[in-house]
Design a protein around this motif. Sequence first.
Motif, mmCIF file in Angstrom:
data_model
loop_
_atom_site.group_PDB
_atom_site.id
_atom_site.type_symbol
_atom_site.label_atom_id
_atom_site.label_comp_id
_atom_site.label_asym_id
_atom_site.label_seq_id
_atom_site.Cartn_x
_atom_site.Cartn_y
_atom_site.Cartn_z
ATOM 1 N N SER A 101 -0.632 9.708 -0.109
ATOM 2 C CA SER A 101 -0.363 9.777 -1.480
ATOM 3 C C SER A 101 -0.344 11.723 -1.585
ATOM 4 O O SER A 101 0.739 12.174 -2.569
ATOM 5 N N ALA A 107 2.325 2.239 -3.143
ATOM 6 C CA ALA A 107 1.494 2.484 -4.491
ATOM 7 C C ALA A 107 1.169 4.249 -4.180
ATOM 8 O O ALA A 107 1.205 4.355 -4.781
ATOM 9 N N GLN A 108 1.299 3.965 -3.109
ATOM 10 C CA GLN A 108 1.131 5.695 -2.490
ATOM 11 C C GLN A 108 2.127 6.653 -3.094
ATOM 12 O O GLN A 108 1.939 7.243 -3.442
ATOM 13 N N THR A 157 1.545 -1.588 0.634
ATOM 14 C CA THR A 157 0.069 -0.155 -0.194
ATOM 15 C C THR A 157 0.715 1.263 0.024
ATOM 16 O O THR A 157 1.382 2.133 -0.482
#
Length: 164
Positions: free
Chosen positions: A97, A51-52, A48
Motif C-alpha cells: 500500500s 485491499a492494499q 488482502t
Amino acid sequence: MGRHVARYLLGIAAAGLAVATSGIGHPYWTFVTASVPMSAPDLHARLTRAAQRVIGTAAGLGAAALVLAAHLSSYAAIIVIAVLQACTELTTGRNYSLGLVFFTPMALLLGDLMLPASIGTLLAQRALETLIGLTIALAATVITHERRTPTSRTPPRDHMLDNV
C-alpha cells in the motif's frame, strides 16, 4: 494450475475488455490492476492484496493531485519522478500500500508528461479503472476459488463410544 490459468484469463481479459469497450482512457491500468490480487497464492492473500491496492491507490491519488497541481517543468518533473521511483522501490517490498502511494503519482506524472490531460480526468480515470479491475479480478478469484475438500469420506469416529 488450471484454476490459476482460468483466473488470469478470465480476470485480466474481462477487466481489459470492460474498459477498452467503455472508452475510458487507459485500459492497461485495468489489466495491471486485475493481475495484482490474482497473483497471490491463496484467497486470503488475494483479498488482502486487493485491499492494499485500493488503500494505496486512493492515497496515491491524493499525492498525485498535489504533484500534478504544481504544474512542474519537465526537468522538475523528471527529478520528482526519480524520487518517487526510489521511494516506490524502497517501500513496496515491505508495504505494498505504501509503495502505491509513491507509484501512483509517479505513473500519472509520467503519463502527463507524454500526453497531458486535465488533472480531474486523469485522477478519475485512474480511480475508476482501479475499481473496475479489482472488482472483476475479485469476481474471477471467487469463481475460481479452490474449495477445500476433506481428505477422507469416512466420518470421524466418536471416541466417547470407545469407553462403553
